[in-house]
Design an enzyme around this catalytic site. Structure first.
Site, PDB file in Angstrom:
ATOM      1  N   ARG A   1     -48.545 -99.034 -70.448  1.00  0.00           N
ATOM      2  CA  ARG A   1     -47.864 -98.236 -71.490  1.00  0.00           C
ATOM      3  C   ARG A   1     -46.588 -98.924 -72.002  1.00  0.00           C
ATOM      4  O   ARG A   1     -45.577 -98.290 -72.281  1.00  0.00           O
ATOM      5  CB  ARG A   1     -47.537 -96.829 -70.975  1.00  0.00           C
ATOM      6  CG  ARG A   1     -48.738 -95.967 -70.703  1.00  0.00           C
ATOM      7  CD  ARG A   1     -48.322 -94.593 -70.220  1.00  0.00           C
ATOM      8  NE  ARG A   1     -47.645 -94.684 -68.932  1.00  0.00           N
ATOM      9  CZ  ARG A   1     -46.845 -93.753 -68.437  1.00  0.00           C
ATOM     10  NH1 ARG A   1     -46.606 -92.647 -69.131  1.00  0.00           N
ATOM     11  NH2 ARG A   1     -46.267 -93.903 -67.258  1.00  0.00           N
TER      12      ARG A   1
ATOM     13  N   LYS B   1     -55.753 -83.461 -85.739  1.00  0.00           N
ATOM     14  CA  LYS B   1     -56.646 -84.170 -84.835  1.00  0.00           C
ATOM     15  C   LYS B   1     -57.553 -85.150 -85.585  1.00  0.00           C
ATOM     16  O   LYS B   1     -58.016 -84.874 -86.688  1.00  0.00           O
ATOM     17  CB  LYS B   1     -57.508 -83.184 -84.052  1.00  0.00           C
ATOM     18  CG  LYS B   1     -56.737 -82.324 -83.057  1.00  0.00           C
ATOM     19  CD  LYS B   1     -56.186 -83.137 -81.913  1.00  0.00           C
ATOM     20  CE  LYS B   1     -55.415 -82.293 -80.931  1.00  0.00           C
ATOM     21  NZ  LYS B   1     -56.263 -81.462 -80.070  1.00  0.00           N
TER      22      LYS B   1
ATOM     23  N   GLY C   1     -44.619 -72.467 -73.307  1.00  0.00           N
ATOM     24  CA  GLY C   1     -44.828 -72.606 -71.865  1.00  0.00           C
ATOM     25  C   GLY C   1     -43.942 -73.626 -71.192  1.00  0.00           C
ATOM     26  O   GLY C   1     -43.172 -73.291 -70.301  1.00  0.00           O
ATOM     27  N   SER C   2     -44.041 -74.881 -71.601  1.00  0.00           N
ATOM     28  CA  SER C   2     -43.318 -75.930 -70.893  1.00  0.00           C
ATOM     29  C   SER C   2     -41.917 -76.122 -71.470  1.00  0.00           C
ATOM     30  O   SER C   2     -41.685 -75.932 -72.664  1.00  0.00           O
ATOM     31  CB  SER C   2     -44.090 -77.248 -70.973  1.00  0.00           C
ATOM     32  OG  SER C   2     -44.315 -77.616 -72.326  1.00  0.00           O
TER      33      SER C   2
ATOM     34  N   GLU D   1     -42.737 -74.838 -66.052  1.00  0.00           N
ATOM     35  CA  GLU D   1     -43.781 -75.781 -65.633  1.00  0.00           C
ATOM     36  C   GLU D   1     -43.229 -77.100 -65.110  1.00  0.00           C
ATOM     37  O   GLU D   1     -43.837 -78.158 -65.281  1.00  0.00           O
ATOM     38  CB  GLU D   1     -44.764 -76.026 -66.795  1.00  0.00           C
ATOM     39  CG  GLU D   1     -45.403 -74.759 -67.318  1.00  0.00           C
ATOM     40  CD  GLU D   1     -46.350 -74.996 -68.490  1.00  0.00           C
ATOM     41  OE1 GLU D   1     -46.808 -76.131 -68.682  1.00  0.00           O
ATOM     42  OE2 GLU D   1     -46.615 -74.022 -69.224  1.00  0.00           O
TER      43      GLU D   1
ATOM     44  N   ARG E   1     -46.881 -90.611 -77.239  1.00  0.00           N
ATOM     45  CA  ARG E   1     -47.396 -89.616 -76.290  1.00  0.00           C
ATOM     46  C   ARG E   1     -48.724 -90.101 -75.717  1.00  0.00           C
ATOM     47  O   ARG E   1     -49.698 -90.316 -76.459  1.00  0.00           O
ATOM     48  CB  ARG E   1     -47.573 -88.266 -76.988  1.00  0.00           C
ATOM     49  CG  ARG E   1     -48.354 -87.220 -76.210  1.00  0.00           C
ATOM     50  CD  ARG E   1     -47.579 -86.680 -75.039  1.00  0.00           C
ATOM     51  NE  ARG E   1     -48.240 -85.496 -74.486  1.00  0.00           N
ATOM     52  CZ  ARG E   1     -48.156 -85.126 -73.223  1.00  0.00           C
ATOM     53  NH1 ARG E   1     -47.443 -85.830 -72.359  1.00  0.00           N
ATOM     54  NH2 ARG E   1     -48.773 -84.032 -72.804  1.00  0.00           N
TER      55      ARG E   1
ATOM     56  N   ASP F   1     -54.099 -71.356 -72.504  1.00  0.00           N
ATOM     57  CA  ASP F   1     -54.026 -72.248 -73.666  1.00  0.00           C
ATOM     58  C   ASP F   1     -55.390 -72.841 -73.999  1.00  0.00           C
ATOM     59  O   ASP F   1     -56.087 -73.357 -73.125  1.00  0.00           O
ATOM     60  CB  ASP F   1     -53.046 -73.395 -73.394  1.00  0.00           C
ATOM     61  CG  ASP F   1     -51.602 -72.947 -73.409  1.00  0.00           C
ATOM     62  OD1 ASP F   1     -51.332 -71.877 -73.986  1.00  0.00           O
ATOM     63  OD2 ASP F   1     -50.750 -73.652 -72.860  1.00  0.00           O
TER      64      ASP F   1
ATOM     65  N   CYS G   1     -53.059 -75.547 -81.383  1.00  0.00           N
ATOM     66  CA  CYS G   1     -52.153 -76.329 -82.240  1.00  0.00           C
ATOM     67  C   CYS G   1     -52.928 -77.379 -83.026  1.00  0.00           C
ATOM     68  O   CYS G   1     -53.963 -77.860 -82.581  1.00  0.00           O
ATOM     69  CB  CYS G   1     -51.046 -76.986 -81.414  1.00  0.00           C
ATOM     70  SG  CYS G   1     -51.616 -77.979 -80.034  1.00  0.00           S
TER      71      CYS G   1
ATOM     72  N   HIS H   1     -42.911 -81.564 -82.319  1.00  0.00           N
ATOM     73  CA  HIS H   1     -43.292 -82.970 -82.235  1.00  0.00           C
ATOM     74  C   HIS H   1     -42.315 -83.864 -82.993  1.00  0.00           C
ATOM     75  O   HIS H   1     -42.492 -85.076 -83.048  1.00  0.00           O
ATOM     76  CB  HIS H   1     -44.708 -83.162 -82.775  1.00  0.00           C
ATOM     77  CG  HIS H   1     -45.741 -82.483 -81.926  1.00  0.00           C
ATOM     78  ND1 HIS H   1     -46.064 -81.158 -82.086  1.00  0.00           N
ATOM     79  CD2 HIS H   1     -46.489 -82.931 -80.885  1.00  0.00           C
ATOM     80  CE1 HIS H   1     -46.990 -80.829 -81.198  1.00  0.00           C
ATOM     81  NE2 HIS H   1     -47.261 -81.877 -80.453  1.00  0.00           N
TER      82      HIS H   1
END
Length: 772
Positions: free
Chosen positions: A15, A118, A445-446, A497, A528, A612, A656, A707
């Site tokens: 990465r 997507k 959530g996170s 989380e 990401r 989710d 999303c 984002h």
């Protein structure tokens, strides 16, 4: 017979690009250092393929963020709002590029990012081009030329990979006046021709045009545009070897069009649609080369050499060896980089590892298949025998079969996938228990996974700190998050989380039938990266997975705390899934495991549970005729996971970056009490689907884009809520960000959520004032 791949991962095997990009954005390294990292990755990728024996090595498959955004820059389809980043700020072309992807908020400039969605049915996201009526294009970025020349200096004449002009237009959206974006082809095509002129002048012999829309349902205008475009390219460059690449689905009704295009070669995906080969071979003109995508670019299972050789030989027998190419089904962008980096047996056992192939190994498979097909009777017998043995061991392994799981799935009945009462009755019961205000606020959530949190996890895995010490640190972080949420006035809290590495990996680690990698990273968008689990066998839940942290958080506050789960379809979609049984069967196995967790959370006193499902739309087949079968089992799997609770327990789901218009009835059939969706980048456009259908349940349209690092203000979010209120009843609306906040920093998160709560309060005050 030539070998090639459609593209190679650009993140680096460790990465490297992610780390360098994020350091550059944080002003920790220079532009020169970032560019050096990118050049090193490209060179390594080219050398790897050359060493393996690949004939046509791609260039321009590298990207700093996204290949569609790259093409947007190349043809100067840059929205006007970004021009100030260059003109007023004196920034570089790459800074402009990143501003389009991530937004820009400095020195008085506040520019939103472009929309992201997507890439077909994958978990990769692309930046959506914006088109205006009568738009003009011109060559702007020289990236494609530069990377071709860069490889040439290494002694490699590459095959530049370019998004085809028709697919590029279809990937975008019309903005402003009503028009069809395909009408822009007359302005766009000359720019492509100019680009090809420069590539040919530099010595390019092959060009790969990615045209995935040829494998989709397209209208007559699109078909005519395809014929027009490739006729013009052939007329201008009659000697250029052009390859049109299709993938992710079969050509079906477009086969006649595809084989009639005046190109040198046509690539077809024989992993997703092996049945198309016969039709393509039968209809292909005598001078058309067929590229056989037999090595799976979307999954991690070792190629079955015997099956692939049979396919390749069938093609050779019909059209001749010189008219056959061997390749990957699609770009290897969707595969992890290198299985050789997996060296921990406790993480990935040798027997399961022997069933796998990552990008590097897939490159080798492509080259090996050519040798096996063209060799004599004894050539490659050892390789072929070893490959066959690995497949036989996997097929018969006791590791993958669990009789109890199979029996439980076979005993599923229709009532298992239905709530006890209709939504209207459930909403009354829930309001009596939950007592929520209008415009209730929550997050998805996170919360930010800071460097410290990631460090704790790393130390725990290395044994540097004990489990007790690790849990104490997580408890302190969770306690701080709960207290802060209470202080700013959120209505439904989350525990943050902090114990979770990834929303799928975390669950997979606790489910049987899953295995994990150390370095199996795949790009999701920009910097990401995700590390998908591998589902190798039957799935079950040995014990509770989330109850401990959810109940701990709930004990810290009198406010509601959501239980946070990932849904069965998303776990399926965001994993590398076993290919020896129908995906629907595997999904039901996961759904039953999540159902057990939901019921345990309810028993532990958790009154709001979020499951989710951001990947429901992503999994939709690319051809509309296949939708019903998929939606039937996918929606049923979600309901199976969520329907074992009492009416008073409120079930949320989250989605999303999805277009819902065409499947809104199925979304409603999920019967979640509350659905939270991404709406901010599209300025609430996605709500149109919910309005036209008269969606019955509650909706939380995301009011700010997580984002992007920019922080929206209260008035901006209030304006979006007013748009939502104008099309949906106030009693249906929730207020939330558009996605989880794991990848954001605490400073921007705190500022944005304070503004969000203020916007919700302002909306409540408007309601109170109107009543008075």
């Amino acid at each position: 017979m030539q070998t090639h791949i459609l593209g190679y991962p650009r993140i680096g095997s460790q990465r490297e690009l992610k780390k360098a990009s994020e350091n550059y954005w944080a002003d920790k390294i220079t532009l020169k250092e970032l560019l050096e990292t990118a050049a090193s990755i490209r060179k390594g990728n080219w050398e790897l393929q050359r060493a393996a024996g690949i004939n046509l090595i791609p260039s321009n498959d590298f990207s700093f963020y996204d290949q569609v955004l790259d093409m947007t820059m190349v043809v100067n389809a840059i929205p006007e709002r970004y021009h100030d980043v260059i003109l007023k700020e004196g920034k570089t072309e790459l800074d402009l590029y990143f501003a389009m992807a991530r937004g820009y908020q400095k020195n008085g400039l506040d520019i939103t990012a472009m929309e992201m969605t997507k890439w077909f049915d994958t978990n990769y996201h692309y930046i959506v081009p914006e088109f205006t009526k009568n738009q003009k294009f011109k060559l702007f970025s020289s990236k494609i030329i530069d990377e071709f020349k860069e490889a040439k200096r290494e002694g490699i004449i590459t095959k530049p990979v370019i998004i085809g002009p028709v697919s590029f237009l279809l990937l975008g959206k019309e903005k402003g006046e009503d028009f069809n974006r395909l009408d822009l082809i007359d302005s766009l095509l000359p720019v492509y021709l100019e680009l090809l002129t420069q590539l040919v002048a530099q010595g390019a012999e092959w060009i790969q045009f990615d045209e995935p829309y040829l494998a989709l349902d397209i209208d007559e205008q699109a078909k005519a545009t395809y014929a027009k475009v490739y006729k013009a390219i052939h007329q201008h460059f009659p000697k250029l070897n052009t390859l049109v690449a299709t993938y992710f689905e079969g050509l079906r009704s477009n086969v006649d069009l595809a084989v009639s295009l005046p190109v040198k070669a046509l690539h077809i995906d024989l992993v997703r649609a092996p049945e198309q080969l016969i039709s393509v071979l039968h209809k292909a003109p005598i001078d058309l080369t067929i590229s056989l995508g037999v090595v799976d670019g979307r999954n991690i299972w070792k190629n079955n050499f015997s099956e692939s050789i049979e396919i390749i030989k069938m093609a050779i027998n019909q059209i001749g060896e010189d008219k056959v190419m061997i390749g990957t089904s699609c770009s290897l962008l969707h595969s992890p980089c290198d299985l050789d980096h997996e060296n921990k047996e406790e993480t990935l056992t040798p027997i399961i590892k022997s069933w796998l192939a990552f990008a590097k190994q897939k490159v080798e498979e492509v080259a090996q298949l050519k040798k096996l097909v063209l060799g004599n009777a004894t050539t490659g017998l050892e390789e072929l025998s070893a490959n066959k043995h690995a497949h036989e061991i996997r097929q018969n392994s006791s590791l993958i079969h669990n009789a109890d799981v199979k029996k439980r799935v076979s005993n599923i009945i229709e009532s298992d996938a239905r709530r006890g009462s209709k939504f209207e009755a459930r909403k009354v019961a829930q309001q009596q228990v939950l007592n929520l205000p209008l415009y209730p606020t929550t997050t998805i959530g996170s919360f930010p996974q800071t460097k410290e949190v990631r460090s704790w996890r790393s130390q725990f895995k290395k044994g540097s700190i004990s489990e007790k010490e690790y849990n104490e640190l997580l408890a302190e972080e969770t306690s701080r998050a709960i207290e802060w949420q209470e202080n700013i006035g959120l209505d439904v809290l989350v525990h943050g989380e902090f114990e979770r590495n990834d929303m799928v990996e975390y669950f997979g680690e606790q489910l049987q039938g899953f295995v994990f990698t150390q370095n199996g990273w795949v790009q999701s968008y920009g910097s990401r990266c995700v590390k998908p689990p591998i589902i190798y066998g039957d799935v079950s839940r040995p014990e509770a997975m989330t109850v401990k942290w959810s109940t701990y958080a709930q004990e810290l506050t009198d406010k509601l705390v959501k239980g946070m789960l990932t849904g069965p379809v998303t776990i399926l979609q965001w994993s590398f899934v076993r290919n020896d049984q129908p995906r629907s069967v595997t999904c039901n196995q996961i759904a039953l495991a999540i159902r057990d967790e939901v019921e345990d959370l309810e028993d532990a006193g958790i009154k709001v549970i979020q499951i989710d499902e951001p990947a429901i739309r992503e999994g939709l087949p690319l051809r509309e005729s296949d939708w019903k079968e998929y939606l039937d089992w996918a929606i049923k799997a979600f309901r199976l996971s969520s329907s074992g609770v009492k009416d008073e327990t409120q079930i949320h789901t989250h989605m999303c970056y999805s277009e819902f218009n065409d499947i809104i009835e199925s979304i409603a059939d999920m019967d979640a009490d509350v659905i939270t969706i991404e709406c901010s980048r599209s300025q609430m456009e996605l709500l149109d689907a919910f309005v036209q259908f008269n969606y019955p349940n509650d909706i939380g349209p995301g009011v700010y884009d997580i984002h992007s690092p920019r922080v929206p203000n209260k008035s901006e979010m209030e304006e979006l809520l007013i748009k939502a209120k104008n099309v949906l009843p106030e009693g249906q609306l929730w207020v939330n960000p558009d996605c989880g906040l794991k990848t954001r920093g605490w400073e921007e998160t705190r500022k944005a959520l304070v503004e969000m709560v203020s916007a919700a309060q302002a909306m409540r005050e408007k309601v109170a004032a109107s009543v008075e």
